[in-house]
Write a protein that holds these residues in place. Sequence first.
Motif, mmCIF file in Angstrom:
data_model
loop_
_atom_site.group_PDB
_atom_site.id
_atom_site.type_symbol
_atom_site.label_atom_id
_atom_site.label_comp_id
_atom_site.label_asym_id
_atom_site.label_seq_id
_atom_site.Cartn_x
_atom_site.Cartn_y
_atom_site.Cartn_z
ATOM 1 N N UNK A 129 0.806 -1.221 0.000
ATOM 2 C CA UNK A 129 0.000 0.000 0.000
ATOM 3 C C UNK A 129 0.843 1.278 0.000
ATOM 4 N N UNK A 130 2.075 1.212 0.501
ATOM 5 C CA UNK A 130 2.904 2.416 0.449
ATOM 6 C C UNK A 130 3.224 2.821 -0.984
ATOM 7 N N UNK A 131 3.121 1.868 -1.931
ATOM 8 C CA UNK A 131 3.397 2.150 -3.341
ATOM 9 C C UNK A 131 2.136 2.542 -4.119
ATOM 10 N N UNK A 132 0.969 2.110 -3.629
ATOM 11 C CA UNK A 132 -0.247 2.319 -4.419
ATOM 12 C C UNK A 132 -1.262 3.252 -3.770
ATOM 13 N N UNK A 133 -1.214 3.377 -2.430
ATOM 14 C CA UNK A 133 -2.318 4.050 -1.765
ATOM 15 C C UNK A 133 -2.403 5.528 -2.112
ATOM 16 N N UNK A 134 -1.261 6.168 -2.313
ATOM 17 C CA UNK A 134 -1.248 7.604 -2.586
ATOM 18 C C UNK A 134 -1.745 7.943 -3.991
ATOM 19 N N UNK A 135 -1.930 6.931 -4.832
ATOM 20 C CA UNK A 135 -2.312 7.196 -6.221
ATOM 21 C C UNK A 135 -3.793 7.560 -6.367
ATOM 22 N N UNK A 136 -4.589 7.246 -5.358
ATOM 23 C CA UNK A 136 -6.005 7.585 -5.390
ATOM 24 C C UNK A 136 -6.368 8.366 -4.132
ATOM 25 N N UNK A 137 -7.387 9.192 -4.251
ATOM 26 C CA UNK A 137 -7.878 9.905 -3.077
ATOM 27 C C UNK A 137 -8.559 8.925 -2.117
ATOM 28 N N UNK A 138 -8.592 9.295 -0.854
ATOM 29 C CA UNK A 138 -9.175 8.410 0.154
ATOM 30 C C UNK A 138 -10.628 8.063 -0.169
ATOM 31 N N UNK A 139 -11.381 9.040 -0.648
ATOM 32 C CA UNK A 139 -12.794 8.777 -0.948
ATOM 33 C C UNK A 139 -12.940 7.764 -2.074
ATOM 34 N N UNK A 140 -11.986 7.743 -3.008
ATOM 35 C CA UNK A 140 -12.040 6.748 -4.081
ATOM 36 C C UNK A 140 -11.744 5.346 -3.548
ATOM 37 N N UNK A 141 -10.801 5.243 -2.606
ATOM 38 C CA UNK A 141 -10.547 3.943 -1.978
ATOM 39 C C UNK A 141 -11.775 3.451 -1.233
ATOM 40 N N UNK A 142 -12.479 4.367 -0.583
ATOM 41 C CA UNK A 142 -13.710 3.974 0.108
ATOM 42 C C UNK A 142 -14.739 3.411 -0.879
ATOM 43 N N UNK A 143 -14.925 4.089 -1.996
ATOM 44 C CA UNK A 143 -15.893 3.627 -3.002
ATOM 45 C C UNK A 143 -15.498 2.268 -3.580
ATOM 46 N N UNK A 144 -14.213 2.077 -3.852
ATOM 47 C CA UNK A 144 -13.740 0.795 -4.385
ATOM 48 C C UNK A 144 -14.009 -0.328 -3.382
#
Length: 391
Positions: free
Chosen positions: A262-277
Amino acid sequence: MQSRWIASFYAAYFAFVGLYSPFLGPYLKLKGHTLELIALALGLMQVMRIFGPFLWGWVADHSANRVVWIRLGSIGGLAFAALAFAGVNQSLWLVGMLIILNFFISGLVPLSDSHAMDSCGGSAGQYGRMRLFGSLGFIASVVLFGQYAQHFGLNSYPLWAVATLVLAVTAAWNFREPVHHHVDPEGQGGQGAPSWPQLLRHMLGPRRMQLFWLGGFFMIFAHGVFYAFLSLYLLKFSYGESSIGLLWGFGVLCEVGFFALQSHVFHRLKLVNWLCISFAACAVRFWLVALYPELWWVVAFSQSLHCLTFAAHHTACVAWLRLELPRKLWVRGQALYATIAYGLGGTAGTFAGRWVWSSISPQWAFGMAGCAGFVALLIGLHLRQLMYKSI
């Protein structure tokens, strides 16, 4: 060194959860308890999260030493787990001891998450590397005990569960407060402890926070069905204890992979987008379990989505609260999330799932879980629209 003890604590605590959720139900069934009592016993972990985490968080925020409360929760959990299993054949004793056990451990995750985040300076990558050991502990317990139970039965289950809590106490005893962390009992920075109106204004006032809490409720409502009934559900379709343990372990192995990367991928999307996914993955996951339980590869695929429905969702929520709330409310923010999502949502999901299981069918219970994930997705999309409008 401190990060190793935090990682060890996560490993031990979630090893206990890996024994509690998948195997407590089958163990109590072996001891002759009814499905009603089993559902109650499994639901108590969620029930105690209705008020327990916020109470522990409030105490920790008003204490100069947060670590002492993590130690106390761990020791209380160990003591009352031993007492619960000592009288496992007595229904009232068992339920009473499980209530106290789950009260003591109800604050451990939000308190340890806050401690871990504080220790790594808020880095999602460093947090993920410590948190993945919780996933590894879960995998080890479900796979090893699943294999053991397949060959030797479930009678030694209490020894395994108590042993994991002994390890958790050992790790917590070696925790140290970060040097920069200090809480003045009279309030931080001389401003005084935040009043209830201030708490409500920060946590419940903004529309985005209201949607965040609501999405979390429905997300964990769905998982309330999953955690309480997946093992019993798979037993109905002729899966053995070993297969069930492997399926649980596979799901958490996928979670480990996400935490590690996640340290490599998490910053690529906004938090709200991760929530929706994560909400979308939840709906798909439980609808698949409801529709195709006989197909092991479908169930295995649904378990692989755990990397999104738990790992991505959990990290996004921890990061969201750290971003949206002032520092003096971080612990209580984590605690309130545990209360609303795991406490209210998980409890409602467990008992609604029990009712649908008996009144309609087990498959409909998991279909309901998928619908809850879809409702969370609709809420998440509304939150996303709100957040992008505010940019």
